[in-house]
Design a protein around this motif. Structure first.
Motif, PDB file in Angstrom:
ATOM      1  N   VAL A 299       0.854  -1.187   0.000  1.00 14.65           N
ATOM      2  CA  VAL A 299       0.000   0.000   0.000  1.00 14.65           C
ATOM      3  C   VAL A 299       0.896   1.245   0.000  1.00 14.65           C
ATOM      4  O   VAL A 299       1.690   1.448   0.925  1.00 14.65           O
ATOM      5  CB  VAL A 299      -0.950   0.002   1.212  1.00 14.65           C
ATOM      6  N   LEU A 300       0.847   2.077  -1.074  1.00  7.55           N
ATOM      7  CA  LEU A 300       1.668   3.286  -1.181  1.00  7.55           C
ATOM      8  C   LEU A 300       1.006   4.438  -0.435  1.00  7.55           C
ATOM      9  O   LEU A 300      -0.222   4.570  -0.453  1.00  7.55           O
ATOM     10  CB  LEU A 300       1.846   3.678  -2.657  1.00  7.55           C
ATOM     11  N   PRO A 301       1.833   5.290   0.187  1.00  8.37           N
ATOM     12  CA  PRO A 301       1.227   6.426   0.906  1.00  8.37           C
ATOM     13  C   PRO A 301       0.731   7.483  -0.080  1.00  8.37           C
ATOM     14  O   PRO A 301       1.171   7.558  -1.233  1.00  8.37           O
ATOM     15  CB  PRO A 301       2.378   6.945   1.766  1.00  8.37           C
ATOM     16  N   SER A 302      -0.114   8.360   0.368  1.00  7.73           N
ATOM     17  CA  SER A 302      -0.636   9.441  -0.468  1.00  7.73           C
ATOM     18  C   SER A 302       0.440  10.533  -0.630  1.00  7.73           C
ATOM     19  O   SER A 302       1.479  10.516   0.024  1.00  7.73           O
ATOM     20  CB  SER A 302      -1.898  10.032   0.156  1.00  7.73           C
ATOM     21  N   VAL A 303       0.187  11.514  -1.506  1.00  6.48           N
ATOM     22  CA  VAL A 303       1.138  12.605  -1.747  1.00  6.48           C
ATOM     23  C   VAL A 303       1.350  13.414  -0.481  1.00  6.48           C
ATOM     24  O   VAL A 303       2.463  13.805  -0.133  1.00  6.48           O
ATOM     25  CB  VAL A 303       0.638  13.493  -2.900  1.00  6.48           C
ATOM     26  N   ALA A 304       0.273  13.695   0.221  1.00 14.29           N
ATOM     27  CA  ALA A 304       0.389  14.472   1.456  1.00 14.29           C
ATOM     28  C   ALA A 304       1.223  13.725   2.494  1.00 14.29           C
ATOM     29  O   ALA A 304       2.069  14.317   3.176  1.00 14.29           O
ATOM     30  CB  ALA A 304      -0.992  14.775   2.014  1.00 14.29           C
ATOM     31  N   GLN A 305       0.965  12.367   2.594  1.00 12.96           N
ATOM     32  CA  GLN A 305       1.739  11.576   3.546  1.00 12.96           C
ATOM     33  C   GLN A 305       3.223  11.554   3.158  1.00 12.96           C
ATOM     34  O   GLN A 305       4.106  11.595   4.016  1.00 12.96           O
ATOM     35  CB  GLN A 305       1.178  10.156   3.620  1.00 12.96           C
ATOM     36  N   ALA A 306       3.524  11.492   1.836  1.00 18.38           N
ATOM     37  CA  ALA A 306       4.910  11.469   1.385  1.00 18.38           C
ATOM     38  C   ALA A 306       5.611  12.784   1.717  1.00 18.38           C
ATOM     39  O   ALA A 306       6.771  12.803   2.132  1.00 18.38           O
ATOM     40  CB  ALA A 306       4.963  11.194  -0.117  1.00 18.38           C
ATOM     41  N   ARG A 307       4.940  13.910   1.521  1.00 20.67           N
ATOM     42  CA  ARG A 307       5.540  15.207   1.859  1.00 20.67           C
ATOM     43  C   ARG A 307       5.790  15.319   3.351  1.00 20.67           C
ATOM     44  O   ARG A 307       6.830  15.840   3.777  1.00 20.67           O
ATOM     45  CB  ARG A 307       4.621  16.329   1.395  1.00 20.67           C
ATOM     46  N   GLU A 308       4.847  14.839   4.145  1.00 23.84           N
ATOM     47  CA  GLU A 308       5.012  14.892   5.591  1.00 23.84           C
ATOM     48  C   GLU A 308       6.186  14.023   6.011  1.00 23.84           C
ATOM     49  O   GLU A 308       6.987  14.395   6.882  1.00 23.84           O
ATOM     50  CB  GLU A 308       3.735  14.419   6.277  1.00 23.84           C
ATOM     51  N   GLU A 309       6.313  12.856   5.397  1.00 28.36           N
ATOM     52  CA  GLU A 309       7.425  11.964   5.716  1.00 28.36           C
ATOM     53  C   GLU A 309       8.757  12.606   5.328  1.00 28.36           C
ATOM     54  O   GLU A 309       9.760  12.492   6.028  1.00 28.36           O
ATOM     55  CB  GLU A 309       7.236  10.635   4.975  1.00 28.36           C
TER      56      GLU A 309
END
Length: 425
Positions: A38-48
């Protein structure tokens, strides 16, 4: 539970042969499959990414390295563009192989008929072209071999000219000098009324007009113009029969004098008085053997500029001025004689003065002596030792110009220019 597993092992072993069936193969493939990621969303990737990279100072290595090299590369690129922009502002073109514009233009510009018909002159060398541009001469075409030669000129005054870059070998072939300076210009023939000549201060100015009568040697004409400019002469008048003042050889010998004083060419004797300063007294130059008194000099055979009329033959209706020397003719046939005096005696007493210099071959013309007589002028004698026929016309003109300037200085100081003639000279 252990007993149940032990009991169930046997049936399982019994089913193994059945794996070769289609149902068995599907079961094996299902067991080999990887679980779905399951890939994270764009917002989750930026937060990471923000958690991993806390500030802008800590950037990925490749990104930081690119940004550190970018300003240096841009600066180096900008430095390379600077000379290209300056060269582009000149808008010059490069002559291709077989381009004959240089040879054609130079050949035509060396012809007097072409210069007079089309109103063009040829200037060669940085100094001559710079003097012409400073005086307001209009450039039309400029041929140069290197951009460095072009940058030595005032670039802002070349915007209206066609700039053509040619090979140095081509310039050397069509150059009139031994060592070409790498630049040749075609200019519009200067108009003395539109030129901005350098202003001569009053203490250095000489209110004298120099009249050239049958000066045909280019070197003498250029030297004469150079002496006139050095003495602060107001103007030089060239009568028909003189060499063209804008000939390349005259321009080289003049060393920029053409752009320091007014030069009026191809004049007739009938219109000459209108170009003189008001109330001008016209004198003619003479070079005779050294005599003790002016009276003896008057009876001596003339040499140099006044040897005979310029056409070597007496014109009907004109006075034979050579007969003035021995007084053999009846004075009733001659309106008057031209007074003779040494050049060192005062002759710059009037408000304005003009001096006629004749060529070494034909001498001063009859019209020149008639003009001198009508204005109350004299015949200025430069004595030379016996056996020497005459002086060079440019040298004689220089002697008279600077003698006139010396007399004017002494007159302004309230001193008699005759006394102490060689003092403070």
């Amino acid at each position: 539970m252990a007993a149940f597993m032990r009991g169930a092992r046997a049936p399982f072993l019994l089913l193994r042969p059945a794996l070769g069936s289609a149902a068995g193969r599907r079961g094996v493939r299902a067991l080999k499959r990887s679980p779905v990621r399951v890939l994270p969303s764009v917002a989750q990737a930026r937060e990471e990414l923000r958690r991993v990279v806390p500030g802008p100072s800590k950037k990925p290595r490749d990104q930081a390295g690119w940004e550190s090299k970018a300003p240096k590369a841009a600066a180096a690129k900008e430095e390379k563009k600077v000379p290209e922009r300056k060269e582009a502002e000149l808008c010059f073109e490069k002559a291709q192989s077989g381009d004959k514009r240089l040879s054609k233009v130079v050949t035509l510009a060396k012809s007097r008929s072409f210069r007079e018909r089309h109103g063009k002159i040829l200037l060669e060398g940085r100094r001559l072209i710079t003097d012409a541009l400073a005086a307001g001469a209009v450039p039309q075409t400029l041929f140069f071999s290197a951009i460095e030669h072009l940058k030595e000129l005032p670039v802002d005054k070349l915007k209206g000219a066609s700039l053509v870059k040619v090979k140095f070998e081509d310039l050397k072939t069509w150059s009139d000098v031994i060592t070409s300076q790498g630049v040749i210009g075609i200019f519009s023939r200067p108009d003395h009324a539109k030129m901005a000549y350098p202003e001569v201060q009053r203490e250095h100015a000489l209110p004298l007009s120099l009249i050239c009568d049958n000066i045909r040697d280019p070197g003498n004409m250029g030297t004469l113009l150079r002496s006139a400019a050095g003495a602060g002469c107001s103007r030089v008048l060239l009568l028909k029969g003189c060499v063209d003042a804008w000939e390349p050889k005259v321009l080289r010998a003049g060393m920029g004098a053409h752009f320091r004083l007014s030069i009026l060419s191809d004049l007739d004797w009938g219109v000459l008085p209108s170009y003189l300063l008001p109330e001008s007294c016209v004198h003619v130059a003479d070079c005779s053997q050294a005599q003790a008194t002016p009276a003896v000099a008057e009876n001596a055979a003339s040499h140099g500029w006044v040897s005979r009329p310029y056409n070597l033959k007496a014109k009907p209706g004109l006075q034979d001025w050579d007969r003035d020397l021995d007084g053999s003719e009846d004075e009733r046939q001659e309106p008057g004689r031209l007074e003779v005096q040494p050049y060192s005696e005062p002759w710059m007493e009037g408000p304005a003065t003009a001096v006629v210099i004749g060529g070494e071959t034909h001498g001063v013309s009859t019209e020149a002596r008639q003009l001198a007589q009508s204005t109350g002028g004299k015949r200025l004698v430069i004595p030379v030792v016996p056996g020497v026929d005459s002086l060079n016309c440019a040298m004689a003109a220089s002697i008279l110009l600077f003698e006139g300037k010396r007399q004017m200085k002494l007159s302004e100081a309230g001193r008699n220019p005759v006394s102490g003639i060689w003092q403070n000279y």
